[in-house]
Design a protein around this motif. Structure first.
Motif, mmCIF file in Angstrom:
data_model
loop_
_atom_site.group_PDB
_atom_site.id
_atom_site.type_symbol
_atom_site.label_atom_id
_atom_site.label_comp_id
_atom_site.label_asym_id
_atom_site.label_seq_id
_atom_site.Cartn_x
_atom_site.Cartn_y
_atom_site.Cartn_z
ATOM 1 N N SER A 36 0.835 -1.206 0.000
ATOM 2 C CA SER A 36 0.000 0.000 0.000
ATOM 3 C C SER A 36 0.868 1.253 0.000
ATOM 4 O O SER A 36 2.054 1.196 0.358
ATOM 5 C CB SER A 36 -0.912 -0.026 1.232
ATOM 6 O OG SER A 36 -1.730 -1.183 1.206
ATOM 7 N N PRO A 52 -5.714 -3.481 7.087
ATOM 8 C CA PRO A 52 -6.357 -2.787 5.970
ATOM 9 C C PRO A 52 -7.881 -2.903 5.957
ATOM 10 O O PRO A 52 -8.563 -2.083 5.360
ATOM 11 C CB PRO A 52 -5.760 -3.465 4.732
ATOM 12 C CG PRO A 52 -4.480 -4.063 5.203
ATOM 13 C CD PRO A 52 -4.712 -4.444 6.642
ATOM 14 N N VAL A 126 -4.897 1.333 -0.362
ATOM 15 C CA VAL A 126 -4.681 -0.048 0.052
ATOM 16 C C VAL A 126 -4.459 -0.878 -1.211
ATOM 17 O O VAL A 126 -5.261 -0.821 -2.157
ATOM 18 C CB VAL A 126 -5.888 -0.573 0.855
ATOM 19 C CG1 VAL A 126 -5.755 -2.066 1.134
ATOM 20 C CG2 VAL A 126 -6.040 0.202 2.162
#
Length: 129
Positions: A36, A52, A126
């Motif tokens: 990410s 996440p 993400v």
């Protein structure tokens, strides 16, 4: 000389459009990054949120530190859109940030458009497989 490998925090010191995403990472500025990323006024940084699936205020400390230079924060939540947790939304609001959660693909496309318009945009993205 130690002969060992030096691992540094991933950081690209500039603003650049995202050329591609997927396979667990991103391509930008002729480079690729696995994992990410945060796209901030200070550059593009590697980002490792604790979970996440459940982002928290601590995951956004670097974003909040640069809040004065950001007009809008795009949050790429992965493949699917999810709401940001209420405590995180409030922390971002308290820092003066307008946050907009969306899928990572939508966030990448929106980030590139706003960057091309020279807007003060930041993105927390993400990675998706």
């Amino acid at each position: 000389m130690t002969g060992g490998m030096i691992i540094r925090d991933a950081h690209f010191p500039g603003r650049a459009p995202i050329d591609a995403y997927g396979n667990g990472g991103f391509r930008f500025a002729g480079m690729s990054h696995r994992g990410s990323i945060l796209c901030l006024p200070s550059g593009i940084h590697g980002w490792e949120p604790a979970d996440p699936e459940n982002l928290g205020e601590e995951d956004f400390a670097r974003v909040i530190a640069e809040a004065a230079e950001v007009e809008v924060l795009l949050v790429g939540m992965g493949r699917d859109l999810r709401r940001l947790p209420a405590a995180l939304r409030q922390a971002l609001r308290d820092a003066g940030l307008s946050s907009d959660p969306m899928s990572t693909g939508s966030a990448v496309r929106t980030y590139n458009v706003l960057l091309a318009e020279d807007r003060a945009v930041a993105a927390a993205l993400v990675a998706v497989e």
